[in-house]
Design a protein around this motif. Sequence first.
Motif: not given
Length: 277
Positions: A196-200, A208-211, A242-256
């Motif tokens: 059910e988990t997804f990225l958006f 929305a990027y589903r499993w 610190d919930l200050y720095h973040g990153s987001s890459f394409s990953c196999p889990t969601f193909h995002n």
Amino acid sequence: MGVAYSVGEVDHLYTFFVQWSPEIYTKGNKKNRQTRYLIREKHQNRYLVVEKNKVAVINKFLSNPVNPTAKNWEIITVKDSKHRLSVSSEDSEAEEPEYQEEVDDVLPVLDDQSQLLNDHHLKRLAAHMPARCQGYSWQLVYSTAIHGSSLKTLYRNMAGLDSPVLLVIKDMHKKVFGAFSSDPFKVSKYCYGTGETFLFSFNPDFKAYRWSGENSYFVSGNLESLQIGGGGGGFGLWLDADLYHGSSFSCPTFHNASLSSQQDFIVQDLEVWTVQN
């Protein structure tokens, strides 16, 4: 001793396999490169990833079911499941357009004012929530504006929580994105969560990027970071202590795609909501 599962107990069967072979859910394990299969309930879009070397055991289990309804199960490949799911989705959209319009028009009720979500955001997100979340109010569990910027505090606010959560981020470039997690965030040795988990992302249009079904690296967390999605060169969404720095890459889990306009970003504000029923 034998164990029987009814057709409607997909989630229980999933949990059984996680406990049976937890090592396949840890990162860097070579077993994750093996061919994956799915247990699929016929006529339902319910899936369970299974290692190739487990298929013989499952076939034996299904060919001699204690419960006759277990005959409604079949084992198919991930590739075949994606094809069937896409066909099923097209049929559903063609047969139930009026229902979908009704769902799209329903705005969830928030028990507090959000600094990040407007009606447009809420409408799009609500339409992608699982059915078990529809029609219930959303409660604010954590906000950097209220609680400060601390991953430890985020975990502490979710202690004892047993409901899905919605993570919403606005970065310094005013981009809004995040993740829906089937399970509340916590410190855990292994990955947790379900399909059910997804990225958006609203960057700028909603996506929305589903499993994908390729692995089960849904969510993992420790005191240093929170990670959602993985299996490749980076996480689908990563946040530091610190919930200050973040990153987001394409990953196999969601193909995002990267959720922000840049793979590395600075958090301006962050909220976590829970949908309790």
